[in-house]
Design an enzyme around this catalytic site. Structure first.
Site, PDB file in Angstrom:
ATOM      1  CB  SER A  10      -0.970  -0.058   1.177  1.00 55.13           C
ATOM      2  OG  SER A  10      -2.041   0.832   1.006  1.00 55.13           O
TER       3      SER A  10
ATOM      4  CD  GLU B 120      -4.981  -4.767  -4.190  1.00 55.58           C
ATOM      5  OE1 GLU B 120      -5.240  -4.170  -3.130  1.00 55.58           O
ATOM      6  OE2 GLU B 120      -3.867  -5.249  -4.437  1.00 55.58           O
TER       7      GLU B 120
ATOM      8  CG  HIS C 101      -5.655  -2.767  -0.070  1.00 51.58           C
ATOM      9  ND1 HIS C 101      -4.737  -2.571  -1.074  1.00 51.58           N
ATOM     10  CD2 HIS C 101      -5.264  -1.960   0.945  1.00 51.58           C
ATOM     11  CE1 HIS C 101      -3.839  -1.680  -0.686  1.00 51.58           C
ATOM     12  NE2 HIS C 101      -4.135  -1.298   0.538  1.00 51.58           N
TER      13      HIS C 101
END
Length: 544
Positions: A218, A348, A454
């Site tokens: 991330s 995600e 995610h």
């Protein structure tokens, strides 16, 4: 506007906060402080803790505290100390706001600490120095901490020395102002200081300072992308792993909430500087000169507001750190010539969409088509809707999350892969375990299972959630791939399927899932309709 800010904050902070809670819930046993292993560093000796097959050294300062006159200055060397410094607990986390409920800022500006996890015994059985893996945490550049991640699996099973790093966040890390000469990206400078510390001290922990891999997820992956394209980071690492945060990541406008614009993590420096001038004026520091002196006299609590921490959570380019927008730098071949491994999860955007469905539902096909037009315009909406028809998915929400994942994460990452592979060995993956443990604690939303959302690959690399037998086997193979890449530049693991380089075959993306045939190559560009996104959304997934 308040709802939008709260949503951005929740989305950016959810994973780091859960990791903080998990890390606090089950800390490893610590022996008495005076019996731990001692290592000499360039600033003084540190005493860590032994945990059987691995050792930990936590809370080691890698730079001077950026407080007082050093606020918004590039990191300076940490002071030396006499005797043996106890390294049995993490240092303070960088200033950030609590997430689960309103409250005063937590953490400290004195936060530039790192943590080392190393296999017991120093060098490997053959007397060779081990690879170093330096982890940059996620959290939207305004939350998170290095000690939230427990890398004992990478150390014990993979034989790597792993360093997790704190760096300045939000307004403390990414502020800009004319008196600073721009926006120096202090968060990235802190990370570079940690890499210089690794170069100076890795050998004392049994690791090779000439074999350093930077990796992150991330915002941590965006950090890795920045270092790949930053002249200032030359020579500080030899390999890079980018997890769910490519140089080209973005989200379409109004795709999650009607008032939420396009998300782009890298912005022109002039924009950050303009924001800095406005912020300083609102804080009462608007005199012709001496603005920084005025701001430095303010308490950290006056700066660590939700507005300022979020406003200054974007990385500036057009400066000495990042001369070009990173995705443009990749296209132009202006990046460090090191092997790269990168990828994303299959679902995600489900994590983010799940948090807005109650306020902004997609109840039927009409609502779905309205969203298409709102985000992409009428012409592109017809093409996108034809490729992602509601009838092909269990619910409209799943359809919407799927196209957002492809447009925002997977296809931009594959586009970056093409640019990288022209110059360096590049390996791409897709994490595809739709039964991965939901370690976030986010409740399932009707009509939108989280799947491989995610960050859901993280428990397969770090100790943070229980895995089933097949999932543990996948975790072992992923650990082998990651540490094998760190060791040699090739993600090869004993007993695991081979991983083809990008461009070596039509299907060169490795899909990672449990089961006998769970690891296999796929034609990800075809599966995720990347030709459509190249045509319908240029400037994001192409260089146009």
């Amino acid at each position: 506007m308040t709802d939008i800010r709260q949503f951005r904050r929740r989305c950016a902070l959810l994973l780091p906060v859960v990791l903080l809670l998990l890390g606090a819930a089950a800390p490893p046993e610590r022996p008495a402080a005076d019996t731990g292993p001692v290592v000499s560093t360039d600033r003084g000796s540190v005493r860590g803790r032994a945990h059987g097959a691995y050792r930990t050294f936590e809370g080691i300062p890698f730079a001077a505290p950026p407080t007082g006159a050093l606020r918004w200055r590039l990191p300076e060397p940490a002071p030396r100390w006499e005797g043996v410094r106890d390294a049995g607990a993490p240092g303070a986390r960088c200033v950030q706001l609590p997430v689960l409920e309103p409250g005063a800022p937590i953490g400290s500006e004195d936060c530039l600490y790192l943590n080392v996890t190393a296999p017991a015994g120093g060098r490997d059985a053959g007397g060779r120095l081990r690879p170093v893996m330096v982890w940059f945490h996620g959290g939207g550049f305004f939350s998170g901490a290095g000690d939230s991640y427990r890398p004992d699996r990478l150390a014990v099973r993979g034989g790597a020395v792993v360093v997790t790093v704190n760096y300045r966040l939000g307004v403390f890390g990414l502020f800009g102002h004319p008196e600073l000469g721009g926006a120096p990206d202090f968060a990235l400078a802190d990370q570079r200081a940690a890499l210089r510390w690794v170069r100076a001290n890795a050998e004392g922990f049994g690791a090779d300072p000439r074999n350093v891999t930077v990796f992150g997820e991330s915002a941590g992956a965006l950090s890795v992308c920045a270092h790949l394209t930053s002249p200032a980071s030359a020579g500080l690492f030899q390999k890079a792993i980018v997890q769910s945060g490519s140089c080209s990541i973005t989200t379409p406008p109004r795709s999650l909430l009607p008032g939420l614009g396009t998300y782009e993590p890298f912005v022109p420096e002039r924009r950050t500087v303009e924001e800095g001038v406005l912020a300083a004026a609102r804080l009462g520091c608007s005199r012709p000169t001496g603005v920084l002196d005025c701001l430095r006299r303010l308490d950290s609590g006056a700066l660590a507001t939700a507005e300022l921490m979020q406003r200054f959570s974007l990385v500036s380019y057009g400066n000495d750190t990042l001369p070009l927008e990173p995705r443009r730098a990749l296209e132009d071949g202006l990046f460090h010539r090191v092997p790269v491994m990168q990828g994303a999860t299959q679902d995600e955007m489900r994590l983010f969409l799940a948090q807005t469905l109650a306020a902004y539902p997609i109840g039927d096909e009409a609502a779905y088509r309205a969203r298409l037009e709102l985000s992409f315009g009428a012409s592109a909406a017809r093409a996108v809707g034809a490729r992602y028809p509601v009838s092909a998915y269990p619910t409209p929400a799943v359809s919407w999350a799927t196209l957002l994942t492809d447009a925002s994460f997977l296809c931009p990452a594959l586009r970056d892969g093409r640019a990288l592979a022209r110059h360096v060995p590049t390996y791409e993956y897709r994490f595809s375990d739709r039964d991965a443990p939901n370690f976030t604690g986010l409740p399932e939303v009707p009509g939108l299972p989280l799947g491989a959302a995610h960050g859901f690959e993280l428990p397969y690399l770090f100790t943070m959630a229980a895995l089933t037998g097949p999932q543990q086997q996948l975790a072992d193979r992923m650990t082998g791939y990651w540490t094998g890449f760190a060791r040699t530049g090739v993600p090869a693991a004993p007993g695991a399927p081979p991983w083809a380089r990008h461009g070596s075959a039509a299907a060169a993306v490795l899909s990672l899932a449990p089961g006998a045939d769970g690891i296999r190559t796929v034609d990800a560009r075809a599966e995720h309709h990347c030709a459509l996104w190249d045509a319908q959304w240029p400037g994001v997934t192409t260089s146009g």
